[in-house]
Scaffold this active site. Structure first.
Site, PDB file in Angstrom:
ATOM      1  N   ASP A  98       0.816  -1.211   0.000  1.00  0.00           N
ATOM      2  CA  ASP A  98       0.000   0.000   0.000  1.00  0.00           C
ATOM      3  C   ASP A  98       0.849   1.260   0.000  1.00  0.00           C
ATOM      4  OD1 ASP A  98      -2.394  -1.309  -0.057  1.00  0.00           O
ATOM      5  OD2 ASP A  98      -3.014  -0.785   1.977  1.00  0.00           O
ATOM      6  N   HIS A 140      -5.804   8.435   6.084  1.00  0.00           N
ATOM      7  CA  HIS A 140      -5.501   7.198   6.809  1.00  0.00           C
ATOM      8  C   HIS A 140      -4.217   7.272   7.632  1.00  0.00           C
ATOM      9  CE1 HIS A 140      -8.730   4.996   4.990  1.00  0.00           C
ATOM     10  NE2 HIS A 140      -8.242   5.096   3.760  1.00  0.00           N
ATOM     11  N   GLY A 148      -2.738   2.996   4.080  1.00  0.00           N
ATOM     12  CA  GLY A 148      -3.710   3.216   3.030  1.00  0.00           C
ATOM     13  C   GLY A 148      -3.348   4.292   2.029  1.00  0.00           C
ATOM     14  N   HIS A 178     -13.771   4.716   2.080  1.00  0.00           N
ATOM     15  CA  HIS A 178     -13.047   4.099   3.192  1.00  0.00           C
ATOM     16  C   HIS A 178     -13.186   4.965   4.450  1.00  0.00           C
ATOM     17  CE1 HIS A 178     -10.978   2.742  -0.525  1.00  0.00           C
ATOM     18  NE2 HIS A 178     -10.932   1.587   0.112  1.00  0.00           N
ATOM     19  N   ASP A 265     -14.104   7.437  -4.448  1.00  0.00           N
ATOM     20  CA  ASP A 265     -14.051   5.994  -4.641  1.00  0.00           C
ATOM     21  C   ASP A 265     -15.341   5.287  -4.233  1.00  0.00           C
ATOM     22  OD1 ASP A 265     -13.414   6.797  -2.076  1.00  0.00           O
ATOM     23  OD2 ASP A 265     -11.535   5.701  -1.958  1.00  0.00           O
TER      24      ASP A 265
END
Length: 399
Positions: A98, A140, A148, A178, A265
């Site tokens: 990530d 994140h 993330g 998220h 997203d």
């Protein structure tokens, strides 16, 4: 509404680049700014482009531990020299799939923070009523770890800076698919910051947090708000959940400044998540956030980008709508995308760009206040959140 907008941008922001094949490709912000230029957003009266500077360590340390900054700097320097990564970097979340290390990672990440900070300063000092940082929204990152795709947490740093300037009520609304876990963690015990995250249920998506029961701790109890929506939720459910939770809490909290993260997203074409939202639904939510900034925060609004991995089909359109909304000159959904921009998309990505600024979807929804279906999973998610936090704000969960 009378609005002025400060957009923070430097082409060097595209240096925040984890390398070929990584989902967070910087071409998405490049194409966003190009599309907004084609629509004349930056030429409109009251709109200014501001040049950011990299955030110095003292700003980064408002949220991040000094040892973490040292690790990020060291990793980026080693990568620039082509040397192996220090094995200790893994303890800071660096060098993972990530968050792979890239040359001059600290400098690129500090510039993202600097961009969001420049927009935040413009709003706080009344140089502009609204500020925008589409390269920001890296929600994140934790105090001592990357996570993330996020190295430094620019929204949390900006909010902490605002508190240091004297703000005592800042609201943060996160629309990324998220959970906004890093921002929530930074203020979990702080009643001066209301964090609201509207995201896919953590049972089916990273980072695995963001249940309604996560409501804050100590003095901050009730000031962390999480709406966990089932996979497959589309525009009507997503907007219904937003409307059922966000406006009542903002009207009760009355922030001095509203910060929003607009990760796109949640879109049905996004390859990393499972919601079914359209650009039209995202545009409607942007409009609602804009209106709430004027209604509850005296018009003081800082908006950022965030996630979004449909690099050419979704991100540029959604965030160009956001910039148009923030300039108080919304772009008509029926507008065609400019031919010059579509050609740029072909050159930069080898793909065909959408021809319209709309997905052709209606952007309406049924209000939760008009009725609740106990068999509907979206309604159950809404009610779980309202039961968890509304009483702490003197609000009735309802139904």
């Amino acid at each position: 509404m009378t609005c002025s907008l400060a957009v923070s941008w430097d082409d060097q922001l595209t240096k925040y680049d984890f390398g070929p094949g990584h989902p967070l490709a910087p071409v998405r912000v490049e194409l966003t700014m190009a599309l907004a230029r084609e629509f004349g957003v930056f030429d409109a009266p009251g709109v200014s482009l501001i040049d950011p500077e990299p955030a110095p360590d003292e700003l980064l340390e408002l949220v991040h531990d000094e040892s973490y900054l040292t690790a990020v700097k060291r990793a980026g320097e080693l990568a620039a020299r082509g040397e192996p990564l220090d094995p200790r970097s893994v303890f800071f979340g660096l060098g993972t799939a990530d968050d792979p290390v890239f040359p001059h990672m600290h400098e690129a990440s500090a510039l993202v923070v600097g961009a969001t900070m420049a927009a935040a300063r413009a709003v706080w000092t009344s140089a502009a009523s609204h500020g925008a940082s589409v390269a920001g929204g890296l929600h994140h990152a934790m105090s001592r770890a990357a996570s993330g795709f996020c190295i430094y947490n620019d929204p949390a740093i900006a909010i902490t800076w605002l508190l240091a300037q004297g703000a005592d009520r800042v609201a943060y609304v996160d629309l990324d698919v998220h959970h906004g876990d890093g921002v929530q963690a930074a203020f979990y015990s702080d009643p001066r910051v209301l964090t609201i995250s509207l995201h896919e249920d953590p049972h089916t998506l990273f980072p695995g947090t963001g249940q309604p029961a996560e409501t804050g701790a100590g003095a901050g109890e009730g000031y962390a708000v999480n709406v966990a929506l089932p996979a497959g939720t589309g525009d009507s459910g997503w907007l219904r959940a937003f409307d059922a939770v966000v406006p009542p809490l903002l009207r009760s909290f009355r922030p001095q400044l509203l910060v929003s993260q607009h990760g796109c997203d949640s879109h049905r074409l996004d390859p990393l998540a499972h919601l079914e939202v359209t650009v039209d639904g995202q545009r409607r939510a942007q409009s609602m956030v804009h209106q709430l900034a004027h209604e509850t925060a005296g018009g003081r609004w800082l908006c950022t980008g965030g996630g979004g991995y449909a690099l050419a089909t979704v991100v540029p359109r959604s965030w160009t709508h956001l910039l148009g909304m923030a300039s108080d000159r919304p772009i008509d959904r029926a507008e065609p995308t400019p031919a010059a921009w579509r050609e740029l998309v072909r050159r930069r990505t080898g793909t065909e760009a959408p021809e319209l600024m709309t997905d052709g979807a209606p952007d309406d929804f049924a209000s939760f206040e008009d009725g609740y279906d106990p068999g509907d999973p979206v309604d159950r998610a809404i009610l779980a959140t309202r039961k968890a936090v509304f009483p702490a704000h003197g609000l009735l969960p309802g139904l």
